[in-house]
Enzyme design. Structure first.
Site, PDB file in Angstrom:
ATOM      1  CE1 TYR A 187       3.932  -5.632  -7.227  1.00  0.00           C
ATOM      2  CE2 TYR A 187       2.558  -7.458  -6.477  1.00  0.00           C
ATOM      3  CZ  TYR A 187       2.937  -6.563  -7.460  1.00  0.00           C
ATOM      4  OH  TYR A 187       2.330  -6.620  -8.687  1.00  0.00           O
ATOM      5  CG  ASP A 211      -1.298  -5.943   0.839  1.00  0.00           C
ATOM      6  OD1 ASP A 211      -2.001  -6.973   0.794  1.00  0.00           O
ATOM      7  OD2 ASP A 211      -0.610  -5.547  -0.117  1.00  0.00           O
ATOM      8  CE  LYS A 246      -3.308 -14.763  -5.820  1.00  0.00           C
ATOM      9  NZ  LYS A 246      -2.835 -13.393  -5.542  1.00  0.00           N
TER      10      LYS A 246
END
Length: 428
Positions: free
Chosen positions: A144, A239, A267
């Site tokens: 994802y 990623d 984050k």
């Protein structure tokens, strides 16, 4: 367990928020119950509005590696807020954090801060397309990369849990240039390249997959991607929104010794505040406006609160720190496996440092197909049993559990005891 206030608030929420939440997995649909509304958190614990307290293994989906609301971070944020929460202009903080990120991940010769992991991935792919003059992108089934249209092709994480591997509203044109291969399967990658010669701009991959549950890369997989990409003039994009600064101070790329062309971060570089970044080779990143023609902008990019939190968070990452995280992670993984075995429940536990996922299956989990062999009903029963015993795991079979520096051996042992009882619930 009393959840009356959460239940009432969920009813209100559904009248104003789609599905009553602001992100799908929070709705608890995959575990057969209504969500709990959290009022406060500290260290390794969260508390809901009914007063129930839980040991938390979601940790805001990974970035809270130091725990909830550490005193030093709260103090730093309070000081920064007094000087202004957003400037919409350059500040020294973004330069300092960029230099810190590059020192930890030398492949990021230039860095652009954004406000989310989705912004980071969509921007990195745009750079890859501009640099190569090609349109197509290769991703992996079960990985994802955010909710940009081009990525929602057999997506993992929340979309997988909801049983929608592709999303309505994504046009055929938006997804036509997205190619899909099997994670940990280099032969599937070669087949895609053979069928799309000189057309693939980028291969984007979670170097440690975390959105179909935790699935580490097989030996040689990442190096194989590096070799195939280089041989075909394609950029390799890591990623590391989950693995960056979580797997190690240098991310998964430092552990694997594989240097990507571009990297996406999330984050954790903002200590849990809304932030992301993408970066890589200087020649590629110099294509980004205003240095070059590839447009990308954001009003809150590099905002002083997120930059302050990132500097505080990344400044405390040491080899000793990671060793202290790995030990309770290994203890918890072994304890979950033992609890399942003693209860006669089929379980595979994938673990990597401070991340793990217990899959309710008797198959080794190394890709999307084996991950989705897991019994989601069993996980739902297990989740509810853990929750009633004061443990808050991810509300989905297909997510990673996260430990933090705030989790103690006592917390882990309490979790294992709860798991033993919850496994008996599963067995029935």
């Amino acid at each position: 367990m009393n959840t009356k206030r959460s239940s009432r608030l969920f009813q209100r929420a559904q009248a104003i928020l789609p599905g009553g939440v602001d992100s799908p997995v929070r709705a608890f649909k995959a575990v057969g119950m209504a969500p709990l509304f959290i009022s406060r958190a500290s260290g390794a614990r969260i508390r809901d509005i009914d007063g129930n307290t839980f040991i938390d293994y979601v940790m805001s989906w990974g970035p809270l590696i130091h725990g909830h609301a550490p005193k030093g971070l709260v103090k730093a944020l309070a000081s920064a807020a007094r000087s202004g929460t957003s400037f919409g202009a350059p500040s020294p903080l973004e330069v300092a954090l960029g230099e810190r990120v590059r020192a930890l991940m030398p492949s990021l010769e230039r860095v652009r801060f954004v406000s989310s992991g989705t912004e980071a991935t969509m921007s990195a792919v745009r750079v890859a397309r501009a640099a190569t003059g090609r349109d197509r992108m290769l991703k992996f089934e079960g990985c994802y990369h955010g909710h940009a249209d081009a990525f929602l092709v057999k997506a993992g994480s929340g979309a997988l849990t909801l049983g929608t591997p592709t999303s309505p509203g994504v046009t055929r044109a938006a997804s036509a240039d997205t190619l899909v291969a099997s994670y940990n399967d280099l032969d599937s990658v070669r087949r895609v390249f053979d069928a799309n010669r000189d057309q693939i701009a980028a291969v984007i991959v979670e170097p440690i997959a975390g959105n179909m549950g935790l699935v580490p890369p097989a030996e040689g997989f990442l190096r194989g991607l590096r070799e195939i990409s280089a041989a075909n003039g394609t950029l390799l994009v890591f990623d590391e929104v989950i693995s960056g600064f979580r797997a190690s101070a240098g991310g998964a790329q430092a552990l694997s010794g594989v240097r990507p062309d571009l990297t996406c971060l999330g984050k954790i570089i903002g200590g849990g505040l809304p932030v992301g970044a993408y970066g890589g080779r200087a020649d590629l990143m110099n294509l980004v406006s205003p240095a070059g023609p590839v447009y990308q902008a954001g009003t809150l990019s590099g905002n002083p609160l997120a930059m302050t939190a990132g500097l505080w968070c990344l400044g405390k990452l040491t080899p000793k720190f990671y060793a202290s995280l790995a030990a309770p992670g290994a203890r918890l993984a072994a304890g979950l496996a033992d609890a399942a075995r003693d209860a006669g429940v089929a379980l595979q536990v994938n673990a990597f440092g401070s991340l793990l996922t217990p899959f309710f299956t008797d198959r080794s989990v190394r890709d999307y197909a084996s991950a989705t062999s897991a019994n989601t009903d069993h996980y739902g029963t297990f989740f509810r049993g853990m929750l009633t015993r004061g443990i808050y795991p991810p509300p989905s079979q297909f997510e990673a559990w996260f430990l933090s520096a705030a989790h103690t051996v006592r917390d882990v042992d309490k979790t294992i005891r709860a798991a033993r009882a919850a496994m008996r619930d599963v067995r029935g």
